[in-house]
Design a protein around this motif. Structure first.
Motif, short mmCIF file in Angstrom:
data_model
loop_
_atom_site.label_atom_id
_atom_site.label_comp_id
_atom_site.label_asym_id
_atom_site.label_seq_id
_atom_site.Cartn_x
_atom_site.Cartn_y
_atom_site.Cartn_z
N LYS A 186 16.40 24.39 59.34
CA LYS A 186 16.72 25.81 59.20
C LYS A 186 17.61 26.04 57.98
O LYS A 186 17.39 26.96 57.19
N SER A 219 15.85 25.87 54.65
CA SER A 219 14.97 27.02 54.42
C SER A 219 15.75 28.21 53.86
O SER A 219 15.16 29.14 53.31
N GLU A 220 17.06 28.19 54.00
CA GLU A 220 17.90 29.31 53.56
C GLU A 220 18.57 29.05 52.21
O GLU A 220 19.17 29.97 51.63
N THR A 221 18.47 27.83 51.70
CA THR A 221 19.26 27.45 50.53
C THR A 221 18.99 28.32 49.31
O THR A 221 19.92 28.80 48.65
N ASP A 251 17.85 31.32 48.97
CA ASP A 251 18.37 32.67 49.13
C ASP A 251 19.89 32.69 48.95
O ASP A 251 20.45 33.61 48.32
#
Length: 401
Positions: free
Chosen positions: A20, A23-25, A27
């Motif tokens: 998770k 997957s946010e890095t 952004d």
């Protein structure tokens, strides 16, 4: 590899956090960095490498005051604990090591200087840094002959090492291994962990609730314990310990069920950190620390320390943290991969045990022999002092000293 992790993630909480988080890095980076920002990039595999690199990170942050610091982790055990680190402006998981991710990451971060810690070598990121002629250092590096860098099949990883402008090794054997593959830009600087733990002496280590608990009595601190370590203390406290000795146990795993199991097996009056409010801690003989982030300060209250991990196969935890406070240390017998343990054992500041009988014998000896405690502890603090200085090597190389 990402596909495999995605499949396993629903079954493993730690892997799920990592998937998770990664997957946010991008952004996170896009929202916190601009193309005009000057940046430094620090990368650590996990919490241990972060602590190892921290003294260097602090000094670089002081020198590069106009730069934003991007701190990345691969493991959730580093990111989740240090995601609010004051050393960094942006903290994120490092996306998986693909050419596409490396290009995208460096387009966003464009670091003026990159620092990797110890061993976390990612070929695509490093090769992309090299292509862009961006500076990269590896600090506190430790290598062994069996690693792929030094084997015929390790060409890709070996090439990645050459992306580092300079490598600072912990020891001579690591530098010799690098020379065997014709990597010549290496310096023996030592281990930055010695600088890190030495800095703890300059901090305020006082904890009111520990002072209330200890009451000037002799105190044994067991840090980063696993069930096999805790079994030693359960047996000793229940059958051997006198009322005049206090015990602090800081388990590595603070799951509620495991903490409850430990407390249930102890016959002595026990208090948990999470339940200390409204409890007269001075009357308890055992204090269980069911939280994280306090152990380095708690060691300052130890007369004797035990460091977990070496009774089983999980790996010995940080023995330098108690050593800096000048206390004797007990560990298990599985410590062959930890040169600092061998050095402190040879210096008679650390004692290795392999069973309950040996544990009881050595602990009782240290409890009753004040002079031995003092002498052994002094050997440990002298060892730390002797091995400081790795940070200075890095700063001198960068002409920042």
């Amino acid at each position: 590899m990402q596909f495999v992790l995605n499949c396993i993630a629903p079954l493993n909480h730690k892997i799920k956090l990592g998937v998770k988080g990664r997957s946010e890095t991008f952004d996170i980076l896009k929202n916190n960095l601009s193309t005009q920002d000057k940046t430094l990039w620090f990368h650590c595999a996990s919490l241990g490498e972060y602590e190892q690199g921290l003294p260097v990170f602090k000094e670089l942050k002081k020198k590069y005051t106009n730069h934003k610091v991007v701190l990345t982790f691969f493991s959730p055990s580093g990111y989740e604990i240090r995601k609010n680190s004051p050393i960094a402006d942006v903290v994120a998981y490092l996306p998986m090591d693909t050419k596409k991710n490396a290009k995208r990451f460096l387009n966003l971060v464009h670091p003026e200087l990159t620092v990797f810690v110890k061993y976390d070598i990612w070929p695509n990121y490093l090769n992309e840094l090299n292509k862009r002629q961006l500076r990269a250092l590896l600090i506190s590096a430790s290598f062994r002959p069996y690693q792929p860098y030094f084997k015929w099949h390790g060409l890709l990883l070996r090439k990645a090492l050459f992306a580092f402008e300079h490598i600072f090794t912990q020891n001579d054997s690591s530098k010799t291994l690098l020379e065997s593959i014709n990597y010549l830009n290496a310096t023996i600087s030592g281990d930055t962990r010695f600088d890190r733990v030495s800095d703890q002496l300059n901090q305020n280590n006082s904890l009111d609730f520990i002072e209330n608990f200890k009451q000037n009595k002799l105190c044994v601190v067991a840090g980063s314990t696993w069930p096999e370590d805790e079994a030693l203390f359960i047996n000793f406290i229940n059958s051997e310990a006198s009322k005049g000795t206090k015990f602090i146990i800081a388990p590595h795993n603070i799951k509620t069920s495991q903490i409850a199991s430990l407390q249930e097996k102890l016959t002595a009056d026990t208090v948990l950190y999470s339940q200390k409010e409204g409890h007269d801690c001075s009357k308890a003989q055992v204090f269980i620390i069911d939280t994280i982030g306090l152990l380095s300060k708690i060691y300052s209250y130890a007369d004797i320390a035990y460091v977990g991990g070496a009774m089983g196969q999980t790996g010995l935890h940080n023995t330098l943290e108690p050593a800096v406070f000048g206390v004797p240390i007990i560990i298990g017998s599985h410590h062959s991969k930890f040169p600092e343990a061998k050095a402190m054992i040879d210096n008679s500041g650390m004692f290795s045990i392999s069973n309950q009988q040996e544990f009881n014998s050595i602990l009782n000896d240290l409890i009753t022999n004040k002079q031995k405690r003092k002498t052994s502890g002094n050997h440990n603090s002298e060892y730390i002092l002797k091995n400081k200085g790795a940070v200075e090597h890095v700063l001198n190389y960068l002409h920042l000293q």
